[in-house]
Each structure stands twice: as structure tokens, then as C-alpha cells.
Design a protein around this motif. Structure first.
Motif, PDB file in Angstrom:
ATOM      1  N   GLN A  53       0.989  -1.126  -0.125  1.00 33.20           N
ATOM      2  CA  GLN A  53      -0.127  -0.019   0.172  1.00 33.20           C
ATOM      3  C   GLN A  53       1.078   1.134  -0.041  1.00 33.20           C
ATOM      4  OE1 GLN A  53      -2.348   0.514   3.698  1.00 33.20           O
ATOM      5  NE2 GLN A  53      -0.635  -1.092   4.458  1.00 33.20           N
ATOM      6  N   PHE A  54       1.951   1.048   0.489  1.00 29.60           N
ATOM      7  CA  PHE A  54       3.018   2.172   0.501  1.00 29.60           C
ATOM      8  C   PHE A  54       4.062   2.502  -0.542  1.00 29.60           C
ATOM      9  CE2 PHE A  54       2.546   0.716   4.770  1.00 29.60           C
ATOM     10  CZ  PHE A  54       1.631   1.531   5.353  1.00 29.60           C
ATOM     11  N   ASP A  55       3.945   1.383  -1.428  1.00 31.34           N
ATOM     12  CA  ASP A  55       4.994   1.564  -2.851  1.00 31.34           C
ATOM     13  C   ASP A  55       4.095   2.070  -3.807  1.00 31.34           C
ATOM     14  OD1 ASP A  55       6.434   1.079  -4.945  1.00 31.34           O
ATOM     15  OD2 ASP A  55       6.664  -1.177  -4.790  1.00 31.34           O
ATOM     16  N   PRO A  56       4.460   2.988  -4.494  1.00 31.19           N
ATOM     17  CA  PRO A  56       3.782   3.827  -5.698  1.00 31.19           C
ATOM     18  C   PRO A  56       3.857   3.051  -6.862  1.00 31.19           C
ATOM     19  CG  PRO A  56       5.219   5.454  -4.545  1.00 31.19           C
ATOM     20  CD  PRO A  56       5.684   4.119  -3.801  1.00 31.19           C
ATOM     21  N   LYS A  57       4.814   2.138  -6.788  1.00 30.32           N
ATOM     22  CA  LYS A  57       5.040   1.229  -8.135  1.00 30.32           C
ATOM     23  C   LYS A  57       4.244   0.074  -8.001  1.00 30.32           C
ATOM     24  CE  LYS A  57       9.907   2.563  -8.726  1.00 30.32           C
ATOM     25  NZ  LYS A  57      11.119   2.362  -8.378  1.00 30.32           N
ATOM     26  N   ASP A  70      -1.818   2.720  -2.213  1.00 33.64           N
ATOM     27  CA  ASP A  70      -3.124   3.384  -1.817  1.00 33.64           C
ATOM     28  C   ASP A  70      -2.387   4.710  -1.228  1.00 33.64           C
ATOM     29  OD1 ASP A  70      -5.097   4.596  -0.519  1.00 33.64           O
ATOM     30  OD2 ASP A  70      -5.862   2.692   0.348  1.00 33.64           O
ATOM     31  N   SER A  71      -2.724   5.846  -1.998  1.00 38.25           N
ATOM     32  CA  SER A  71      -1.892   7.063  -1.697  1.00 38.25           C
ATOM     33  C   SER A  71      -2.434   7.758  -0.416  1.00 38.25           C
ATOM     34  CB  SER A  71      -2.314   8.126  -2.606  1.00 38.25           C
ATOM     35  OG  SER A  71      -3.554   8.475  -3.122  1.00 38.25           O
ATOM     36  N   GLY A  72      -3.747   7.030   0.282  1.00 41.86           N
ATOM     37  CA  GLY A  72      -4.519   7.646   1.280  1.00 41.86           C
ATOM     38  C   GLY A  72      -4.200   6.882   2.286  1.00 41.86           C
ATOM     39  N   SER A  73      -3.292   5.921   2.238  1.00 45.06           N
ATOM     40  CA  SER A  73      -3.008   5.226   3.536  1.00 45.06           C
ATOM     41  C   SER A  73      -1.834   5.899   4.030  1.00 45.06           C
ATOM     42  CB  SER A  73      -2.832   3.803   3.117  1.00 45.06           C
ATOM     43  OG  SER A  73      -2.529   2.951   4.278  1.00 45.06           O
ATOM     44  N   SER A  74      -1.265   5.848   5.402  1.00 41.81           N
ATOM     45  CA  SER A  74      -0.289   6.318   5.928  1.00 41.81           C
ATOM     46  C   SER A  74       0.504   5.105   6.837  1.00 41.81           C
ATOM     47  CB  SER A  74      -0.343   7.325   6.722  1.00 41.81           C
ATOM     48  OG  SER A  74      -1.083   7.091   7.893  1.00 41.81           O
ATOM     49  N   ARG A  75       1.602   5.222   7.055  1.00 41.76           N
ATOM     50  CA  ARG A  75       2.405   4.218   7.743  1.00 41.76           C
ATOM     51  C   ARG A  75       1.913   4.346   9.521  1.00 41.76           C
ATOM     52  NH1 ARG A  75       6.253   1.398   5.265  1.00 41.76           N
ATOM     53  NH2 ARG A  75       6.837   2.199   3.189  1.00 41.76           N
ATOM     54  N   ASP A  76       1.573   5.390   9.496  1.00 49.08           N
ATOM     55  CA  ASP A  76       1.008   5.693  11.060  1.00 49.08           C
ATOM     56  C   ASP A  76      -0.303   5.198  11.110  1.00 49.08           C
ATOM     57  OD1 ASP A  76       3.324   7.028  11.846  1.00 49.08           O
ATOM     58  OD2 ASP A  76       2.646   8.978  11.577  1.00 49.08           O
TER      59      ASP A  76
END
Length: 145
Positions: free
Chosen positions: A71-75, A80-86
Motif C-alpha cells: 500500500q506504500f509502494d507507488p510502483k 493506496d495514496s490515502g494510507s499512511s504508515r502511522d
């Protein structure tokens, strides 16, 4: 847990032995993984979207739920651009291979067993990639092998 065999099959899991079950992008399926799966739980490995959909093997939950890194990997196609690591939206568990079934227990066969009439998998429009299976259904299905 279901997968398309041309994407990731029970044979792939057998070869790899353990795999992160990534790419789940349905909130209900995510909740089943995050809230309902525990290390050591059994898993039916279900082949979908193929000539003979059905249960092809057994696996086991091998980790607690954790953030799906895709979800954090743009490739990644699962980005998912709306998801954050926090505050990650998407979770996964690792699964490990247990065994292939002697034969695929097909969806059509499962549908023809009245004892399984209440099973969520058999309700129309209710085939998520991750679904719970009641203990009595689990035991009964294993007798069909």
C-alpha cells in the motif's frame, strides 16, 4: 482464502513454503484477516476464477496481521495514496503451506451438500478473498476429500 491459480496457486505456496497474503483491498476481507485470524489457524486455499473453482489445499496462518507494505509502494498495483504508515488501511497475514488436497473440492460440489447451506462462501455475491469458516463446516469439508 482465495486466489486465482494463474496469479498464485497452492503449488506456488508449496514451492515458497510461506507467503505474505498481500493485495487484499476489501474492508470486510481485511477485517476478517486483521480481527479474526490467529497464528496457527487453518486456512482453506481456494482457487477462483478458473476452470474448476474450489478448495485446492490447506495452509496455516503464520503471523499476526501487519501492515501490507504494497500500500506504500507507488510502483505497486496495490498502492493506496490515502494510507499512511502511522494509520495503515490494509493489513495482511503470512500463510504457510500445509498440504495439497488429494483432489480439488469444487464449488459445485460444496453447493450440493445441504450441511453446508449456511456457509458464507456459498451465498451468492458473498465470495470475498478472505472469509471465515465455521468449525463444523471445516470438519465436514475435510471429510469430502
Amino acid at each position: 482464502m482465495k486466489s486465482e491459480p494463474d496469479t498464485f496457486s497452492i503449488d506456488d505456496l508449496k514451492r515458497k513454503k510461506r507467503e505474505a497474503w498481500d493485495g487484499v483491498r476489501n474492508y470486510q476481507a481485511r477485517n476478517f484477516m486483521r480481527d479474526g485470524m490467529r497464528v496457527g489457524d487453518g486456512v482453506f486455499f481456494y482457487h477462483s476464477n478458473c476452470a474448476e473453482p474450489g478448495i485446492a489445499g490447506l495452509a496455516e496462518v503464520a503471523s499476526d496481521a501487519y501492515a501490507d507494505p504494497s500500500q506504500f509502494d507507488p510502483k505497486s498495483k496495490y498502492f493506496d495514496s490515502g494510507s499512511s504508515r502511522d494509520n495503515p488501511r490494509w493489513m495482511l497475514v503470512d500463510v504457510k503451506f500445509t498440504r495439497k488436497l488429494k483432489r480439488v473440492i469444487t464449488l459445485d460440489e460444496l453447493k450440493n451438500h445441504p450441511k453446508l447451506a449456511d456457509m458464507a462462501l456459498l451465498r451468492k455475491g458473498n465470495r470475498l478473498s478472505v472469509m471465515p469458516v465455521d468449525g463444523k463446516d471445516w470438519q465436514y469439508i475435510l471429510t469430502l476429500e
